[in-house]
Design a protein around this motif. Structure first.
Motif, PDB file in Angstrom:
ATOM      1  N   VAL A   1      10.218  -5.027  54.567  1.00 28.32           N
ATOM      2  CA  VAL A   1       9.471  -5.198  54.158  1.00 28.32           C
ATOM      3  C   VAL A   1       9.462  -5.703  52.841  1.00 28.32           C
ATOM      4  O   VAL A   1       9.642  -4.201  51.951  1.00 28.32           O
ATOM      5  CB  VAL A   1       8.545  -4.150  54.353  1.00 28.32           C
ATOM      6  CG1 VAL A   1       6.852  -4.815  53.605  1.00 28.32           C
ATOM      7  CG2 VAL A   1       8.157  -3.878  55.646  1.00 28.32           C
ATOM      8  N   TYR A   2       9.491  -6.380  52.434  1.00 32.61           N
ATOM      9  CA  TYR A   2       9.612  -7.086  50.047  1.00 32.61           C
ATOM     10  C   TYR A   2       9.014  -6.551  49.714  1.00 32.61           C
ATOM     11  O   TYR A   2       7.167  -7.306  49.465  1.00 32.61           O
ATOM     12  CB  TYR A   2      10.365  -7.779  50.066  1.00 32.61           C
ATOM     13  CG  TYR A   2      10.767  -8.160  48.875  1.00 32.61           C
ATOM     14  CD1 TYR A   2      12.098  -7.897  47.812  1.00 32.61           C
ATOM     15  CD2 TYR A   2       9.696  -9.136  48.402  1.00 32.61           C
ATOM     16  CE1 TYR A   2      11.903  -8.535  46.895  1.00 32.61           C
ATOM     17  CE2 TYR A   2       9.678  -9.235  46.704  1.00 32.61           C
ATOM     18  CZ  TYR A   2      10.766  -8.821  45.672  1.00 32.61           C
ATOM     19  OH  TYR A   2      10.971  -9.517  44.791  1.00 32.61           O
ATOM     20  N   LEU A   3       8.336  -5.725  48.349  1.00 30.85           N
ATOM     21  CA  LEU A   3       6.582  -5.972  48.182  1.00 30.85           C
ATOM     22  C   LEU A   3       7.191  -6.155  46.837  1.00 30.85           C
ATOM     23  O   LEU A   3       8.326  -5.341  45.638  1.00 30.85           O
ATOM     24  CB  LEU A   3       6.814  -4.760  48.434  1.00 30.85           C
ATOM     25  CG  LEU A   3       6.257  -3.998  49.696  1.00 30.85           C
ATOM     26  CD1 LEU A   3       6.450  -2.427  49.610  1.00 30.85           C
ATOM     27  CD2 LEU A   3       4.839  -4.752  49.700  1.00 30.85           C
ATOM     28  N   GLY A   4       6.778  -6.960  45.305  1.00 31.42           N
ATOM     29  CA  GLY A   4       6.832  -7.012  44.556  1.00 31.42           C
ATOM     30  C   GLY A   4       5.373  -7.637  43.908  1.00 31.42           C
ATOM     31  O   GLY A   4       4.754  -7.676  44.762  1.00 31.42           O
ATOM     32  N   THR A   5       5.319  -7.504  42.250  1.00 28.40           N
ATOM     33  CA  THR A   5       3.956  -7.470  41.681  1.00 28.40           C
ATOM     34  C   THR A   5       4.462  -8.850  40.589  1.00 28.40           C
ATOM     35  O   THR A   5       5.435  -8.334  39.917  1.00 28.40           O
ATOM     36  CB  THR A   5       3.923  -6.258  41.660  1.00 28.40           C
ATOM     37  OG1 THR A   5       2.461  -5.918  40.837  1.00 28.40           O
ATOM     38  CG2 THR A   5       5.211  -5.364  40.749  1.00 28.40           C
ATOM     39  N   ALA A   6       2.926  -8.836  39.689  1.00 25.46           N
ATOM     40  CA  ALA A   6       2.764  -9.406  38.534  1.00 25.46           C
ATOM     41  C   ALA A   6       2.963  -8.500  37.758  1.00 25.46           C
ATOM     42  O   ALA A   6       3.070  -8.805  35.962  1.00 25.46           O
ATOM     43  CB  ALA A   6       1.894 -10.882  39.368  1.00 25.46           C
ATOM     44  N   SER A   7       2.468  -7.222  37.747  1.00 20.09           N
ATOM     45  CA  SER A   7       2.268  -6.132  36.473  1.00 20.09           C
ATOM     46  C   SER A   7       2.927  -5.835  36.034  1.00 20.09           C
ATOM     47  O   SER A   7       3.057  -5.932  35.112  1.00 20.09           O
ATOM     48  CB  SER A   7       2.183  -5.087  37.866  1.00 20.09           C
ATOM     49  OG  SER A   7       0.519  -5.057  38.166  1.00 20.09           O
ATOM     50  N   LYS A   8       4.158  -5.613  36.089  1.00 21.92           N
ATOM     51  CA  LYS A   8       5.085  -6.486  35.487  1.00 21.92           C
ATOM     52  C   LYS A   8       6.028  -7.413  34.951  1.00 21.92           C
ATOM     53  O   LYS A   8       6.081  -7.452  33.063  1.00 21.92           O
ATOM     54  CB  LYS A   8       6.929  -4.981  35.140  1.00 21.92           C
ATOM     55  CG  LYS A   8       6.778  -3.992  36.945  1.00 21.92           C
ATOM     56  CD  LYS A   8       6.347  -3.020  35.754  1.00 21.92           C
ATOM     57  CE  LYS A   8       5.692  -1.791  36.894  1.00 21.92           C
ATOM     58  NZ  LYS A   8       5.362  -0.407  36.872  1.00 21.92           N
ATOM     59  N   ALA A   9       5.939  -8.303  35.237  1.00 22.12           N
ATOM     60  CA  ALA A   9       6.300  -9.724  35.224  1.00 22.12           C
ATOM     61  C   ALA A   9       5.656 -10.472  33.275  1.00 22.12           C
ATOM     62  O   ALA A   9       6.074 -11.072  33.219  1.00 22.12           O
ATOM     63  CB  ALA A   9       7.375 -10.607  36.150  1.00 22.12           C
TER      64      ALA A   9
END
Lengths: 474, 474
Positions: free
Chosen positions: A301-309
């Protein structure tokens, strides 16, 4: 324009930006508190009065008061108006988590991005384009998995930038990493899972989220090749949550050999890997490491976020689950009762399609690279016997202390000086706090604003030296 | 500009709006399917090819394909590209809930707002102002309760427009009514609650959300004075979920006498009232009824949403709990792992402060009032023996059918004609579907677009007549 108001018998001069009255008023009040023009326990004028004086709306003033109250600068006293706070709530800020950290403290904990360069103009343009382009379907209740456009844009980005194996239909948009982690855990719990392995160093908040879904946590050791995944052999867990691109907070990538071992384990034993790719975009020295997910899309399950980028205020994240887990994840989304705002999803899609997401990543990568380089200089020059470890990547690294130095002492010395910083031990589960290990501080070089950064570095040096003296190492 | 592409051997002329290419392409494809130029089971060109032909981005075309696929117009066939769907998935649309309803069906279920008049320009301006005015704190991780500015703006609005007793510190911003309902239910469950009373007519989705938190549901009857709250006397429930301003879907307000009884019950027995004020702003005939919460702020959890007053895509809602429940609610927010995007909250605050929220409510109120009036005309002229009931308010009312007419038959006749409409019984808990009651249809006059409304009314008339004939009433 300059506006003047008699605040607490003091003529408060405020450079009011016509487009940003709230920001300028906030800054003026903070400055007046810092430089002592507004001393502790001074009563502020009613919002209505100050608004009239300054020629701005009452709501703007009320919002500024509320914001500064939340940050600990001001206090609302029941029935008696708003006052300058009696003292900095430093200890309170340290214990209540990042959202309540006082602004008088410089925050150098791991994982906090610098948002001062947020691309305001570009984000506004993306919103404009998204709103004008929105269909009636877009403006209604969104698909529980996310709006079609956001899923297309994100799938394209993830395939291109992170090598994720994904089609738009296979991606779920969420409010944040934490929400998606909870939904995934609930989905596997509903299938009968009882235990999840988690790296022994990491955010305590994530452990609490997992535990709240009824799953027990099994810690996996971490060394300088990342998580010691071979420790999973024979352990009864349904899944393992890992940060393969850049272990948080230790800062090392999972070695190639361990990546292979982990994938083989997941496939052989039918387990899941939850890949927390929180800062996978930020690698300075060479090509980013692609997502582990591409090696085994049916087990990861891949999990990513816009919080850092981009920034945490974008409030969006994404999951790419194996196809057979997708319906379970969407069931949990339904039962959670909420969906991320469609307008915000559409704005992110336009931001990605206009290449602004990539630009934001590139800009921040250069920014963090130069902060990291400056940190290395300072440590080399000022802290003999200490060393930075962790890849040249992300938003934090470790500062290894001289053996015998007490992490808690460094943190306390820092807090006394207005700097919020954590020892490595503090990022272990409570029952492992006292397990042996070389002392180290987590240095989150994303947190300070540009104006705070040099001060933050000096405070790190002072605090480490003070703690070393205390330990008889000076 | 007009662009042309040979789609399936057909020159597809698309009036491409330069600012809204996706919208115009979507519209063109839908039209081509409706008028038969693109027959069922036709293969569409690859997104890349069509994008090149039309001079727009591949992502725009892919997003349009994905959107139309989600809506049931197109089908993605694995490894074989995108095709025009074989047939309208009417039954599927009817069963899977509002987000999957096909656009070929006109949706006249209760509670769906018309978003075609969404104030695009004003929303964009609010975002612009919010983004320019945002401080670094605003751009970081938001306060779990909501951003200070959004809470100030919302508290001011709710006090003014709905008479809610609230300070900004007492308000929690959420993603939607459903999310906040879940968090409130978890909070009271954590305090030991086991049962919640719910009006016997209402959204089945809300009942599922409550049940998923481990609470049992006790139905309360509804008559033409609203919920029969006296039925709560002696019943062992911790709280009662009600729609006091405008019972959903029956459409009547809770009578003054019952409001008093309910408040006295909550105070005497230390129970909570969960006030679902989903469309409290929309009353046409006279002054809106103020929120029940003002009568007993320590016993009522007020719940409101921007979904009806602006649009569901805004994705924000709010709760005003009693002061002693606030920490429990925030604990549940923390454990849910997500927070509504700060940028979206700030945009809503600017939208409210600029009086655009009020303008949107006024515009929609006039819009729904005229739709309701037109519906009354049609029923009076075309459906003798039937009658509309429910206050002149909100987005839906009841169409009482002649005794002996079968609600399910009307719904089936409507579906056959491309209209999605529900019988009153369908909004009861499954085990009460067959309880006695006068037959009635819920008429959601918010759902159809302006271009669909007259057609929708004719289809209602036709379907009711067909079902009456079937019942031997013609």
């Amino acid at each position: 324009m300059t506006a003047v108001s008699a605040v607490a018998g003091l003529d408060l001069h405020v450079e009011l930006s016509p487009t940003r009255p709230a920001r300028s008023l906030e800054a003026a009040l903070r400055e007046a508190v810092v430089d002592g023009r507004l001393p502790p326990d001074t009563r502020l004028p009613a919002a209505r009065t100050l608004a009239t004086d300054l020629g701005i709306s009452r709501n703007t003033v009320a919002a500024v008061y509320a914001q500064l109250t939340a940050e600990g600068w001001l206090e609302a006293r029941v029935g008696a108006g708003t006052w300058v706070a009696g003292q900095v709530p430093a200890a309170a800020a340290a214990s209540t988590g990042r959202t309540h950290a006082s602004h008088r403290l410089i925050d150098m904990r791991g994982g906090i991005p610098d948002v001062t360069g947020f691309p305001r103009r570009e984000w506004t343009a993306a919103v404009r384009s998204a709103v004008l382009d929105a269909s009636a379907t877009d403006l209604g209740y969104p698909d529980p998995a996310g709006t079609a456009r956001a899923r297309v844009a994100l799938a394209g980005y993830l395939a291109r930038a992170r090598g994720v194996a994904v089609q738009p239909e296979g991606l779920v948009v969420g409010q944040g990493f934490g929400e998606l982690l909870v939904l995934v855990c609930r989905a596997i719990r509903a299938r009968g899972a009882t235990r999840v392995a988690v790296e022994e160093y990491g955010h305590d908040y994530h452990r609490r989220l997992i535990a709240s879904t009824g799953l027990d946590i099994v810690p996996i050791p971490v060394d300088d090749e990342g998580a010691v995944v071979t420790a999973l052999d024979g352990v009864d867990v349904a899944a393992a949550l890992l940060t393969p691109a850049h272990q948080f907070p230790v800062g090392v990538p999972l070695s190639a050999e361990r990546r292979r071992w982990l994938v083989a384990w997941a496939q052989r034993t039918d387990r899941l890997v939850l890949e927390d790719d929180y800062d996978g975009e930020f690698r300075y020295d060479r090509r980013t490491i692609g997502a582990l997910q591409a090696l085994a899309p049916r087990r990861v399950v891949y999990l990513g976020t816009a919080s850092k980028a981009v920034a945490p205020s974008v409030g969006l994240a994404w999951a790419v689950p194996p196809a057979d887990l997708l319906p379970d994840l969407l069931d949990q989304r339904e039962l959670a009762g909420g969906r991320p705002a469609a307008l915000q999803q559409l704005a992110l899609a336009a931001f990605i399609d206009g290449h602004e997401y990539d630009r934001s990543v590139r800009r921040l990568r250069a920014h963090y690279r130069s902060r990291r380089a400056r940190l290395e200089e300072v440590v080399a020059d000022e802290l003999p016997g200490c060393a930075l470890t962790g890849e040249a990547a992300g938003l934090q690294c470790l500062l290894r202390l001289r053996p015998g130095t007490d992490e808690g002492r460094v943190a306390a010395e820092a807090l006394r000086r207005g700097l919020l910083i954590e020892g490595l031990r503090a990022l272990r589960p409570p029952d492992l706090h006292d397990a042996p290990g070389v002392p180290a501080m987590v240095i989150g070089y994303g947190g300070p604003t540009p104006g705070q950064y040099e001060t933050a570095l000096s405070l790190v040096v002072e605090s480490v030296r003070a703690a070393a003296r205390e330990a008889g190492l000076a």
